[in-house]
Design a protein around this motif. Structure first.
Motif, PDB file in Angstrom:
ATOM      1  N   GLY A  37       0.823  -1.199   0.000  1.00  0.00           N
ATOM      2  CA  GLY A  37       0.000   0.000   0.000  1.00  0.00           C
ATOM      3  C   GLY A  37       0.854   1.244   0.000  1.00  0.00           C
ATOM      4  O   GLY A  37       2.078   1.182   0.184  1.00  0.00           O
ATOM      5  N   GLN A  38       0.207   2.376  -0.173  1.00  0.00           N
ATOM      6  CA  GLN A  38       0.948   3.636  -0.187  1.00  0.00           C
ATOM      7  C   GLN A  38       1.584   3.930   1.164  1.00  0.00           C
ATOM      8  O   GLN A  38       2.647   4.560   1.225  1.00  0.00           O
ATOM      9  CB  GLN A  38       0.018   4.782  -0.588  1.00  0.00           C
ATOM     10  N   GLY A  39       0.949   3.470   2.248  1.00  0.00           N
ATOM     11  CA  GLY A  39       1.474   3.789   3.576  1.00  0.00           C
ATOM     12  C   GLY A  39       2.081   2.628   4.320  1.00  0.00           C
ATOM     13  O   GLY A  39       2.764   2.828   5.338  1.00  0.00           O
ATOM     14  N   SER A  40       1.853   1.406   3.875  1.00  0.00           N
ATOM     15  CA  SER A  40       2.380   0.237   4.574  1.00  0.00           C
ATOM     16  C   SER A  40       2.402  -0.941   3.619  1.00  0.00           C
ATOM     17  O   SER A  40       1.831  -0.882   2.533  1.00  0.00           O
ATOM     18  CB  SER A  40       1.517  -0.088   5.803  1.00  0.00           C
ATOM     19  N   TRP A  41       3.053  -2.019   4.045  1.00  0.00           N
ATOM     20  CA  TRP A  41       3.077  -3.212   3.214  1.00  0.00           C
ATOM     21  C   TRP A  41       3.249  -4.448   4.085  1.00  0.00           C
ATOM     22  O   TRP A  41       3.722  -4.375   5.219  1.00  0.00           O
ATOM     23  CB  TRP A  41       4.185  -3.126   2.170  1.00  0.00           C
ATOM     24  N   SER A  42       2.817  -5.570   3.539  1.00  0.00           N
ATOM     25  CA  SER A  42       2.980  -6.859   4.207  1.00  0.00           C
ATOM     26  C   SER A  42       3.367  -7.872   3.139  1.00  0.00           C
ATOM     27  O   SER A  42       2.540  -8.264   2.308  1.00  0.00           O
ATOM     28  CB  SER A  42       1.671  -7.283   4.902  1.00  0.00           C
ATOM     29  N   VAL A  43       4.626  -8.251   3.127  1.00  0.00           N
ATOM     30  CA  VAL A  43       5.139  -9.143   2.093  1.00  0.00           C
ATOM     31  C   VAL A  43       5.916 -10.283   2.749  1.00  0.00           C
ATOM     32  O   VAL A  43       6.574 -10.088   3.770  1.00  0.00           O
ATOM     33  CB  VAL A  43       6.038  -8.386   1.086  1.00  0.00           C
ATOM     34  N   PRO A  44       5.848 -11.483   2.166  1.00  0.00           N
ATOM     35  CA  PRO A  44       6.516 -12.651   2.768  1.00  0.00           C
ATOM     36  C   PRO A  44       8.012 -12.685   2.421  1.00  0.00           C
ATOM     37  O   PRO A  44       8.476 -13.532   1.666  1.00  0.00           O
ATOM     38  CB  PRO A  44       5.762 -13.825   2.149  1.00  0.00           C
ATOM     39  N   VAL A  45       8.744 -11.740   2.987  1.00  0.00           N
ATOM     40  CA  VAL A  45      10.181 -11.649   2.742  1.00  0.00           C
ATOM     41  C   VAL A  45      10.914 -11.864   4.065  1.00  0.00           C
ATOM     42  O   VAL A  45      10.585 -11.220   5.079  1.00  0.00           O
ATOM     43  CB  VAL A  45      10.550 -10.275   2.144  1.00  0.00           C
ATOM     44  N   ARG A  46      11.863 -12.752   4.067  1.00  0.00           N
ATOM     45  CA  ARG A  46      12.634 -13.048   5.274  1.00  0.00           C
ATOM     46  C   ARG A  46      13.610 -11.908   5.551  1.00  0.00           C
ATOM     47  O   ARG A  46      14.340 -11.465   4.673  1.00  0.00           O
ATOM     48  CB  ARG A  46      13.390 -14.367   5.107  1.00  0.00           C
ATOM     49  N   ARG A  47      13.618 -11.435   6.783  1.00  0.00           N
ATOM     50  CA  ARG A  47      14.497 -10.343   7.159  1.00  0.00           C
ATOM     51  C   ARG A  47      15.615 -10.835   8.082  1.00  0.00           C
ATOM     52  O   ARG A  47      15.444 -11.806   8.812  1.00  0.00           O
ATOM     53  CB  ARG A  47      13.715  -9.233   7.872  1.00  0.00           C
ATOM     54  N   VAL A  48      16.706 -10.136   8.039  1.00  0.00           N
ATOM     55  CA  VAL A  48      17.851 -10.472   8.884  1.00  0.00           C
ATOM     56  C   VAL A  48      17.615  -9.919  10.283  1.00  0.00           C
ATOM     57  O   VAL A  48      17.279  -8.738  10.441  1.00  0.00           O
ATOM     58  CB  VAL A  48      19.155  -9.878   8.304  1.00  0.00           C
TER      59      VAL A  48
END
Length: 465
Positions: A37-48
């Motif tokens: 979205g323009q203000g936020s996002w939720s994606v299945p990406v693994r973070r360090v």
């Protein structure tokens, strides 16, 4: 073609998604889903994970940030607030990306591309948002209300303040469609609360002094507004669970909004300061209430009058626990009750949550005149077809299987104003495309269009070793 619908715009993010979900994507029928979205996002990406004791840094997710920023710019360019997506990808890199929506009859949701509540009738809003305040014909002003005293005290505290003109007061009343109480007029005759009036070397100190003198952050008269229900717009899945239930000993009516709620300021934390001309049975005309930004219904009494609030400060309210409402019933493993126990002529909302026992029959609540909301987790309904006996139903939230039962039997209540698909509660997982197909069946039953789906295909290249 807008950049949002160009596969190349999505490719940087999809490569990160593939890297983080390689096993799931390689499985038969495998997919990954998320939304941006323009203000936020939720994606299945693994973070360090950062080192212990250290906060996460932007550099820890720089690739994700850059990929999302590219998409956010495309969203702004296309005038789209948020886009859910589902991606399928072969090990060799051939990818199929599906983008869903937007749709005027589907509220934004975070459970998947099927979105939130489906709006099944034009301009439909939940019942509490349609309720007007009850008239309190014998309501009177508090003895503490004294416009003259209020003006005198404020002029002592703010001797250099600039007030509004009588013409500006009249113009505000015309704009608002309401006659302002004498205390409100007295307040604005002393100060118009405009930032440009702070003519000191320390504007923030002057502003703080003004707020401390008044007792809250006062709006300029041109920004005063009436707190109607649409000022508290709330998604159906939450709003339909509320109930208007003012009790005889309430000072403030438990309603969403009112043509008599004049919002004149802010608490400094996002809560409205409101002069109330439609008080509860035990309230006073012109009392001052706080409308919390964390609540959808009702308000908190601050003082019996604007004079009392400004001269003496808000009162110390003694906490009073509200009795359980017969209008709203929630049954789950933490509030283990039976449907029989909550069946009541006043019942408006019935929620069946996580439950390990035998499923419930709806027979005890069949025919109740005010039961307008039913939500059910998987496995809580003994017979979904009993829903046909709930004649006042406006909002229905059910798992996939229960919706399937109603649709196959042509038993979906035609009086529904909104509906949702329940995807939590430990039920079986369903492919996002199956959920989208289910929304299409429900929407089409009520003459609404399907959720738009844009299919993009491209090649992400071989995955890095």
């Amino acid at each position: 073609m807008p950049a949002l619908y160009d596969f190349a715009t999505w490719a940087p993010l999809l490569k990160l998604v593939r890297e983080s979900n390689a096993q799931a994507l390689a499985a038969p029928g495998g997919y990954a889903q998320g939304d941006v979205g323009q203000g936020s996002w939720s994606v299945p990406v693994r973070r360090v994970s950062p080192p212990r004791g250290q906060a996460a840094q932007l550099s820890d997710m720089q690739e994700e940030w850059d990929a999302v920023e590219l998409l956010r710019g495309a969203l702004v360019e296309a005038g789209v607030e948020r886009v859910p997506f589902v991606v399928e990808c072969t090990p060799q890199g051939a990818a199929t990306l599906r983008l869903f929506g937007p749709h005027p009859d589907v509220e934004a949701g975070y459970d998947g591309p099927h979105g939130g509540a489906l709006i099944l009738a034009d301009d439909a809003v939940p019942e509490p948002w349609r309720r007007l305040p009850e008239p309190v014909l014998d309501a009177v002003r508090s003895p503490s209300a004294d416009a003259g005293e209020l003006e005198r005290v404020l002029r002592e505290r703010l001797p250099d303040a600039i007030g509004v003109t009588e013409e500006e007061i009249v113009a505000a009343e015309v704009r608002l469609g309401i006659t302002l109480p004498e205390e409100v007029k007295a307040l604005y005759r002393v100060t118009r609360a405009r930032w440009e009036d702070w003519s000191t070397d320390d504007d923030f100190a002057a502003s703080r002094h003004h707020s401390e003198s008044v007792g809250f952050e006062l709006f300029g008269l041109e920004h005063v507004f009436v707190a109607e229900p649409d000022n508290r717009a709330t998604p159906w899945e939450f709003a339909a669970m509320e109930a208007v239930a003012t009790r005889p000993d309430d000072s403030v009516q438990r309603i969403v909004g009112s043509p008599g709620w004049i919002t004149i300021g802010d608490s400094g934390g996002g809560d409205g300061i409101v002069v109330d001309l439609t008080p509860g049975p035990c309230g006073h005309l012109g009392q001052v209430i706080l409308l919390s930004h964390e609540e959808d219904i009702g308000g908190v009494l601050l003082a019996d009058s604007l004079t009392e609030l400004i001269v003496n400060g808000e009162r110390e309210e003694e906490y009073r626990e509200r009795e359980e409402l017969p209008e709203v019933a929630r049954i789950n493993e933490f509030a283990g009750r039976s449907v029989e126990a909550v069946a009541h002529p006043a019942l408006e909302v019935l929620s069946l949550g996580v439950w390990d026992g035998e499923p419930f029959s709806l027979a005890p609540v069949t025919g109740l005149p005010r039961l307008r909301t039913l939500t059910a987790y998987p496995g809580t309904l003994a017979d979904p077809l009993e829903i046909a006996g709930l004649s006042a139903l406006e909002y229905l939230r059910l798992p996939y299987e229960e919706w399937r039962t109603l649709l196959d039997a042509d038993a979906v209540p035609r009086g529904l104003l909104a509906a949702s698909i329940e995807t939590s509660g430990g039920g079986p997982d369903h492919h996002p495309l199956a959920l989208v197909a289910l929304t299409y069946e429900i929407l089409s039953l009520f003459g609404r269009s399907a959720i738009p789906v844009t299919v993009l295909e491209g090649d992400l290249g071989p995955a890095p070793d």
